[in-house]
Design a protein around this motif. Structure first.
Motif, PDB file in Angstrom:
ATOM      1  N   LEU A 342      12.981  77.153 -21.999  1.00  0.00           N
ATOM      2  CA  LEU A 342      11.892  76.163 -22.039  1.00  0.00           C
ATOM      3  C   LEU A 342      11.174  76.094 -20.690  1.00  0.00           C
ATOM      4  O   LEU A 342       9.939  76.076 -20.622  1.00  0.00           O
ATOM      5  N   ILE A 343      11.981  76.069 -19.609  1.00  0.00           N
ATOM      6  CA  ILE A 343      11.408  75.970 -18.261  1.00  0.00           C
ATOM      7  C   ILE A 343      10.460  77.147 -18.017  1.00  0.00           C
ATOM      8  O   ILE A 343       9.342  76.981 -17.532  1.00  0.00           O
ATOM      9  N   LYS A 344      10.927  78.348 -18.412  1.00  0.00           N
ATOM     10  CA  LYS A 344      10.093  79.556 -18.232  1.00  0.00           C
ATOM     11  C   LYS A 344       8.770  79.410 -18.967  1.00  0.00           C
ATOM     12  O   LYS A 344       7.706  79.640 -18.407  1.00  0.00           O
ATOM     13  N   SER A 345       8.842  79.030 -20.249  1.00  0.00           N
ATOM     14  CA  SER A 345       7.594  79.002 -21.019  1.00  0.00           C
ATOM     15  C   SER A 345       6.706  77.823 -20.609  1.00  0.00           C
ATOM     16  O   SER A 345       5.487  77.942 -20.598  1.00  0.00           O
ATOM     17  N   PHE A 346       7.291  76.693 -20.211  1.00  0.00           N
ATOM     18  CA  PHE A 346       6.482  75.565 -19.729  1.00  0.00           C
ATOM     19  C   PHE A 346       5.735  75.973 -18.456  1.00  0.00           C
ATOM     20  O   PHE A 346       4.550  75.705 -18.304  1.00  0.00           O
ATOM     21  N   ARG A 347       6.459  76.600 -17.527  1.00  0.00           N
ATOM     22  CA  ARG A 347       5.820  76.988 -16.247  1.00  0.00           C
ATOM     23  C   ARG A 347       4.717  78.005 -16.492  1.00  0.00           C
ATOM     24  O   ARG A 347       3.665  77.964 -15.860  1.00  0.00           O
ATOM     25  N   LYS A 348       4.980  78.933 -17.427  1.00  0.00           N
ATOM     26  CA  LYS A 348       3.968  79.950 -17.745  1.00  0.00           C
ATOM     27  C   LYS A 348       2.688  79.280 -18.233  1.00  0.00           C
ATOM     28  O   LYS A 348       1.583  79.761 -17.988  1.00  0.00           O
ATOM     29  N   GLY A 398       8.891  54.227 -20.744  1.00  0.00           N
ATOM     30  CA  GLY A 398      10.230  54.155 -21.328  1.00  0.00           C
ATOM     31  C   GLY A 398      10.237  54.568 -22.797  1.00  0.00           C
ATOM     32  O   GLY A 398      11.282  54.647 -23.445  1.00  0.00           O
ATOM     33  N   GLU A 399       9.051  54.848 -23.345  1.00  0.00           N
ATOM     34  CA  GLU A 399       8.913  55.238 -24.750  1.00  0.00           C
ATOM     35  C   GLU A 399       9.707  56.524 -25.016  1.00  0.00           C
ATOM     36  O   GLU A 399       9.662  57.458 -24.224  1.00  0.00           O
ATOM     37  N   GLN A 400      10.423  56.548 -26.160  1.00  0.00           N
ATOM     38  CA  GLN A 400      11.288  57.700 -26.415  1.00  0.00           C
ATOM     39  C   GLN A 400      11.155  58.194 -27.850  1.00  0.00           C
ATOM     40  O   GLN A 400      10.982  57.399 -28.763  1.00  0.00           O
ATOM     41  N   SER A 401      11.200  59.529 -28.051  1.00  0.00           N
ATOM     42  CA  SER A 401      11.200  60.040 -29.422  1.00  0.00           C
ATOM     43  C   SER A 401      11.972  61.362 -29.474  1.00  0.00           C
ATOM     44  O   SER A 401      12.245  61.964 -28.433  1.00  0.00           O
ATOM     45  N   VAL A 402      12.294  61.773 -30.683  1.00  0.00           N
ATOM     46  CA  VAL A 402      12.993  63.056 -30.844  1.00  0.00           C
ATOM     47  C   VAL A 402      12.002  64.058 -31.430  1.00  0.00           C
ATOM     48  O   VAL A 402      11.342  63.773 -32.431  1.00  0.00           O
ATOM     49  N   ILE A 403      11.876  65.208 -30.756  1.00  0.00           N
ATOM     50  CA  ILE A 403      10.846  66.186 -31.153  1.00  0.00           C
ATOM     51  C   ILE A 403      11.520  67.544 -31.365  1.00  0.00           C
ATOM     52  O   ILE A 403      12.412  67.934 -30.608  1.00  0.00           O
ATOM     53  N   LYS A 404      11.071  68.271 -32.357  1.00  0.00           N
ATOM     54  CA  LYS A 404      11.592  69.629 -32.613  1.00  0.00           C
ATOM     55  C   LYS A 404      11.236  70.524 -31.417  1.00  0.00           C
ATOM     56  O   LYS A 404      10.113  70.456 -30.888  1.00  0.00           O
ATOM     57  N   ILE A 405      12.163  71.373 -30.988  1.00  0.00           N
ATOM     58  CA  ILE A 405      11.933  72.218 -29.808  1.00  0.00           C
ATOM     59  C   ILE A 405      10.675  73.081 -29.964  1.00  0.00           C
ATOM     60  O   ILE A 405       9.898  73.241 -29.020  1.00  0.00           O
ATOM     61  N   ASP A 406      10.427  73.583 -31.170  1.00  0.00           N
ATOM     62  CA  ASP A 406       9.215  74.400 -31.441  1.00  0.00           C
ATOM     63  C   ASP A 406       7.919  73.696 -31.054  1.00  0.00           C
ATOM     64  O   ASP A 406       6.979  74.319 -30.594  1.00  0.00           O
ATOM     65  N   GLY A 407       7.884  72.395 -31.304  1.00  0.00           N
ATOM     66  CA  GLY A 407       6.627  71.658 -31.082  1.00  0.00           C
ATOM     67  C   GLY A 407       6.581  70.910 -29.751  1.00  0.00           C
ATOM     68  O   GLY A 407       5.616  70.187 -29.468  1.00  0.00           O
ATOM     69  N   LEU A 408       7.625  71.136 -28.898  1.00  0.00           N
ATOM     70  CA  LEU A 408       7.732  70.369 -27.642  1.00  0.00           C
ATOM     71  C   LEU A 408       6.538  70.530 -26.713  1.00  0.00           C
ATOM     72  O   LEU A 408       5.981  69.554 -26.206  1.00  0.00           O
ATOM     73  N   GLU A 409       6.166  71.799 -26.497  1.00  0.00           N
ATOM     74  CA  GLU A 409       5.122  72.079 -25.498  1.00  0.00           C
ATOM     75  C   GLU A 409       3.807  71.383 -25.875  1.00  0.00           C
ATOM     76  O   GLU A 409       3.180  70.720 -25.050  1.00  0.00           O
ATOM     77  N   ALA A 410       3.428  71.521 -27.155  1.00  0.00           N
ATOM     78  CA  ALA A 410       2.167  70.928 -27.611  1.00  0.00           C
ATOM     79  C   ALA A 410       2.234  69.403 -27.484  1.00  0.00           C
ATOM     80  O   ALA A 410       1.292  68.758 -27.015  1.00  0.00           O
ATOM     81  N   TYR A 411       3.382  68.834 -27.865  1.00  0.00           N
ATOM     82  CA  TYR A 411       3.550  67.379 -27.813  1.00  0.00           C
ATOM     83  C   TYR A 411       3.440  66.868 -26.360  1.00  0.00           C
ATOM     84  O   TYR A 411       2.730  65.893 -26.088  1.00  0.00           O
ATOM     85  N   ILE A 412       4.109  67.567 -25.452  1.00  0.00           N
ATOM     86  CA  ILE A 412       4.114  67.116 -24.050  1.00  0.00           C
ATOM     87  C   ILE A 412       2.724  67.267 -23.435  1.00  0.00           C
ATOM     88  O   ILE A 412       2.233  66.387 -22.738  1.00  0.00           O
ATOM     89  N   LYS A 413       2.076  68.386 -23.738  1.00  0.00           N
ATOM     90  CA  LYS A 413       0.731  68.609 -23.168  1.00  0.00           C
ATOM     91  C   LYS A 413      -0.242  67.536 -23.619  1.00  0.00           C
ATOM     92  O   LYS A 413      -1.055  67.051 -22.844  1.00  0.00           O
TER      93      LYS A 413
END
Ligand code: HAM
Length: 427
Positions: A342-348, A398-413
């Motif tokens: 994840l770190i690799k692809s986020f940094r990329k 402090g807001e928290q949710s559970v997200i599928k790893i596949d969709g993490l990058e799009a959600y965070i961006k």
């Protein structure tokens, strides 16, 4: 504990954000006008500055960091123009066709009395354009200086002042007038000015000693002694500035602290920084290249005092220190493997990612995440991983949710967009 050398300063933390925005904006502006970067040495032979800037200027007389190196005397550069002209001649750049336009950015050194906005090591960004005598070029150079201020949003706290410092023809008669005037006050002048009186009376106009400044107030003004050619040149520069829509005023008291100027001289000033009022300055220097042993080519340019511009940017805007975007937490071998991917692809994709190298407890990693300044934490806990998901916590709300790893990058961006817009919209 060791302390820094007097007049030198450390730049770090949130200030770096301003410096990076300024460096980027200036480089973009210079490139837009067709200027090419030139990287110059910090150390030059002292003779270049003595000859180029002038033996009787304050810079050469008392401000250079000069020392003996093997069999020659060298100085830390107090400015860039003389260095660049040395490089232009030494590298035979005049053999290439067309007008030459260069820019440089870097540290300069002057042993001045340190005060707000005045340092012994400071940073200049400068441009120089060679091989044209046209007043249209003068107007463009002045416009670029003004646009540099615009590009970082400080144009409403600066003013552009211009003047003509004449040419060797009109200065001959003017110097006689000056000697006549200052001779009447000879006993009151400082020792430096007494010496300058017959050698280079125009330098008295630039003296920083209060007593001399008072006498200078009523000295004859060069603008009244300009020859026809210099007068026409000034009028044309003013005309072109009006056409370009660049605001300016004429300041007939302006003198520059370097000897190489002829005709057009200008300063961008502010009243927000005390006595360090010039945030950028320059002028025409036809003849300098010849003085340094090259062909007789004209030139014009300016240098911006970047330390001073940063001070103005800080007065006007708040930019916070750039911190990381995402902090990733993992607790076992599986978490580490997924985490590193994840770190690799986020940094990329341009996100700034941090994690805990010690892979300590959840509590300790969360503490580090909060301290890192990251906006969001991604927690790769055992339960979430079993469901190919991660827990995502927005650290400010402090807001928290559970997200599928596949969709993490799009959600965070998507979530980070509002932080980024907030940060960069000012400029
Ligand atoms: P200058 O007026 O000596 O010109 O310096 C240009 C700018 O550098 C000043 O307006 C100021 O903002 C900044 N500066 C100068 N000294 C200090 C200092 N001690 N601390 C902080 N900032 C300072 C030149 O250097 C010419 N080479 C400009 C030029 C280029 N003329 C033609 N081409």
């Amino acid at each position: 504990m060791f302390t820094k050398v007097k007049g030198f300063h450390d730049i770090y933390g949130a200030d770096i954000e301003y410096w990076q925005i300024l460096e980027k904006s200036l480089k973009e502006t210079f490139s837009l006008y067709g200027f090419h970067e030139f990287k110059l040495p910090i150390l030059e032979k002292t003779a270049i500055f003595n000859r180029g800037i002038g033996e009787t200027t304050d810079i050469v007389e008392k401000e250079m960091f000069t020392f003996a190196d093997e069999d020659e005397t060298v100085s830390l550069r107090p400015e860039g123009t003389a260095s660049l002209m040395r490089a232009y001649v030494e590298n035979g750049l005049f053999n290439n066709p067309g007008i030459k336009k260069y820019y440089y950015m870097g540290n300069m050194f002057r042993r001045e009395r340190p005060q707000k906005g005045r340092f012994r090591q400071f940073t200049q960004a400068g441009i120089e354009a060679l091989e044209s005598v046209s007043p249209l070029l003068d107007a463009e150079i002045i416009t670029i200086l003004y646009n540099c201020a615009k590009s970082v949003g400080i144009d409403d706290v600066v003013r552009m002042e211009i003047n003509s410092v004449g040419c060797p023809v009109c200065r001959t008669a003017y110097k006689e007038k000056l000697i006549e005037y200052f001779s009447g006050y000879e006993s009151e002048l400082c020792p430096d000015c007494k010496r300058r009186l017959n050698k280079n009376p125009m330098r008295i106009l630039d003296c920083k000693v209060e007593k001399c400044k008072k006498i200078v107030e009523n000295a004859p003004k060069l603008i009244s002694y300009l020859c026809e050619d210099c007068k026409n040149h000034l009028n044309q520069v003013m005309e072109y500035l009006k056409i370009m829509g660049t605001d300016f005023s004429v300041n007939e008291n302006m003198v520059r602290g370097l000897d190489y100027y002829v005709r057009t001289a200008f300063e961008m000033t502010t009243d927000k920084l005390g006595s360090a009022s010039a945030v950028g300055a320059g002028g025409r220097y036809d003849g300098l290249v010849k003085t340094l042993g090259g062909p007789d080519v004209p030139g014009i340019g300016f240098a911006i005092g970047m330390d001073r511009i940063v001070e103005l940017m800080k007065l006007k805007n708040t930019v916070t220190e750039h911190t990381s975007d995402v902090f990733i937490l993992f607790f076992n071998e599986t978490g580490l493997k997924i985490g590193i991917d994840l770190i690799k692809s986020f940094r990329k994709s341009g996100l700034i990612v941090e994690y805990d190298y010690e892979t300590a407890s959840m509590k300790s990693q969360m503490k580090k995440a909060n301290k890192s300044g990251a906006k969001v934490a991604v927690i790769l806990g055992e339960n979430e991983l079993a469901d190919s998901s991660a827990a995502v916590k927005w650290l400010m709300s402090g807001e928290q949710s559970v997200i599928k790893i596949d969709g993490l990058e799009a959600y965070i961006k998507e979530g980070l967009r509002e932080f980024r817009d907030l940060k960069y919209e000012i400029f």
